[in-house]
Design an enzyme around this catalytic site. Structure first.
Site, PDB file in Angstrom:
ATOM      1  N   LYS A 196     -15.756  -2.788  -5.632  1.00 40.41           N
ATOM      2  CA  LYS A 196     -14.589  -3.618  -5.293  1.00 40.41           C
ATOM      3  C   LYS A 196     -14.747  -4.228  -3.903  1.00 40.41           C
ATOM      4  CE  LYS A 196      -9.504  -3.149  -5.507  1.00 40.41           C
ATOM      5  NZ  LYS A 196      -8.431  -2.159  -5.767  1.00 40.41           N
TER       6      LYS A 196
ATOM      7  N   SER B 168      -5.241  -3.479  -9.202  1.00 43.87           N
ATOM      8  CA  SER B 168      -5.876  -4.599  -8.522  1.00 43.87           C
ATOM      9  C   SER B 168      -7.386  -4.686  -8.741  1.00 43.87           C
ATOM     10  CB  SER B 168      -5.613  -4.484  -7.020  1.00 43.87           C
ATOM     11  OG  SER B 168      -6.179  -3.296  -6.495  1.00 43.87           O
TER      12      SER B 168
ATOM     13  N   SER C 123      -4.356   1.118  -9.443  1.00 46.30           N
ATOM     14  CA  SER C 123      -5.321   0.025  -9.462  1.00 46.30           C
ATOM     15  C   SER C 123      -6.639   0.308 -10.169  1.00 46.30           C
ATOM     16  CB  SER C 123      -5.612  -0.440  -8.027  1.00 46.30           C
ATOM     17  OG  SER C 123      -4.495  -1.095  -7.498  1.00 46.30           O
TER      18      SER C 123
END
Length: 428
Positions: free
Chosen positions: A64, A139, A163
């Protein structure tokens, strides 16, 4: 599941096959990565080839865009940050590299990780590979899609309110959120210092376990048996089923029945701590702590920020200092009460109570806010209680949902143990 044997030729072929797929079919693979670590591949391959051992040797790892990776910039899915090139890896990424994982690229995400939907106006939004035209969840959106499309074996993300588990549920994969301080957050951009955890996603529990074993702080975990046959799977009668879509409720009930028929102790009871938890203004954590973290940008670069994220940071202006401190105090008491109640048992819940919304529909601001709140409702519980949690894919009608197990603080090892057993039953 036996980990695949390392073969340098096969790994090289896999990496360049993936790059070819991405380049030759941009519509299918667009918006998954904010950058690929192409300049670094050959160096990584040479280093991996020299390793005698390594739990992740031969596995491809996506990361990420909140994690520092040496030689690259950490943008956090934003345009307002102007970062320098990182001189070293985040601590947990360094451990991944040392264990032989090949880092393929930074994955796309909601700006600053501040939403459960995975939408990003700056770098585009990766589309859901299973539900046509739908959001991937966030996310950690690009990371989830990289697993679902077999680009990566494991993806490293963060989880502040769901997330890793929301996108896992929305894309038919497995997402694991460890207890907060079990994995170092040094070298990782902050959203909420109170709730942020490093998490990961993969196709199954075993791959999540491998990534966790590599990254975990070896002195900061409980030493327990991996699986306790006497553990109860507790379904709260007072939490977790609000706004649930009928098909998701039906699939969850079928999964519950399968588990009971296969020897699990499934019980439905009232969980007292959850009555007070439902009254807690959870949004104050991320609003106050993110505005504090990015205060200069919040004041000077609002025009460069995603309006949906900016609106969430704005809410910090309505929180009194006394309110915020009371929020922290109440949390300490509730964590203690919750852990004393749950002990070595586990909560069993649907990960998310809705199917992934259409990306087009999320352009409407009130609708965005509504589905974002619903998506985060069940998953945020584990972050608030500083527990561990995992979302497992389950499909009863060709429409996968997430089945979530929550454990107490630092009961991660036991959660992974029982999750592997649950996974076996759900996959029958």
């Amino acid at each position: 599941m036996k980990k695949k044997e390392f073969n340098p030729e096969i790994l090289i072929d896999n990496v360049f096959s993936i790059l070819t797929k991405i380049q030759s079919n941009p519509e299918k693979f667009e918006n998954i990565f904010t950058e690929l670590f192409e300049e670094d591949f050959q160096i990584q391959l040479n280093e991996i080839n020299q390793l005698k051992n390594g739990l992740l040797k031969g596995l491809i790892i996506s990361v990420k865009d909140l994690f520092d990776v040496k030689g690259y910039k950490t943008r956090g899915g934003s345009k307002f940050l102007n970062p320098d090139i990182c001189l070293k890896d985040a601590e947990c990424i360094s451990l991944i590299r040392t264990a032989g994982g090949l880092l393929i690229g930074h994955t796309n995400m909601t700006e600053l990780a501040y939403s459960g939907l995975g939408i990003n106006p700056h770098y585009g939004t990766p589309l859901n590979p299973i539900y046509k035209g739908a959001i991937p969840g966030g996310s950690t959106s690009g990371g989830a899609v990289s697993i679902s499309l077999d680009i990566s074996d494991i993806t490293i993300g963060t989880d502040t309110g769901g997330s890793t588990r929301i996108p896992a549920a929305f894309t038919g994969i497995t997402g694991f959120k460890p207890t907060q301080d079990v994995i170092s957050r040094k070298g990782v951009l902050v959203l909420s210092s109170s709730l942020d955890s490093v998490g990961l996603m993969a196709k199954n529990v075993e791959l999540c376990r491998l990534g966790y074993e590599v990254m975990k702080n070896k002195t900061n975990i409980k030493k327990t048996n991996l699986y306790d046959k006497e553990a109860n799977l507790i379904i709260p009668t007072n939490f977790g089923f609000e706004d649930i879509e009928p098909q998701i409720k039906s699939s969850f009930d079928t999964a519950k029945q399968k588990l009971a028929e296969n020897g699990f102790n499934v019980v439905e009871i009232h969980v007292p701590a959850l009555d007070l938890y439902k009254k807690v203004p959870l949004w104050q954590f991320a609003a106050v702590e993110s505005q504090t973290e990015y205060f200069e940008a919040y004041n000077d670069k609002k025009n460069l920020m995603d309006p949906n994220i900016l609106r969430r940071m704005d809410r910090a202006n309505d929180v009194l200092a006394v309110e915020y401190n009371l929020l922290l105090n109440i949390r300490e008491k509730l964590i203690k009460e919750f852990n004393n109640f749950l002990k070595n048992n586990f909560l069993l819940l649907p990960t998310v109570t809705i199917y992934p919304p259409l990306l087009e529909d999320c352009k409407d601001e009130p609708y965005y806010d509504e589905v974002n709140l619903i998506s985060l409702r069940n998953t945020t519980l584990a972050n608030y209680m500083n527990g561990c949690s995992i979302s497992l894919p389950y499909s009863n009608d060709d429409k996968p949902i997430g089945i979530m197990l929550n454990g107490t603080t630092k009961n991660d090892e036991k959660l992974l143990g029982i999750s592997a057993k649950v996974e076996t039953v759900l996959s029958k």
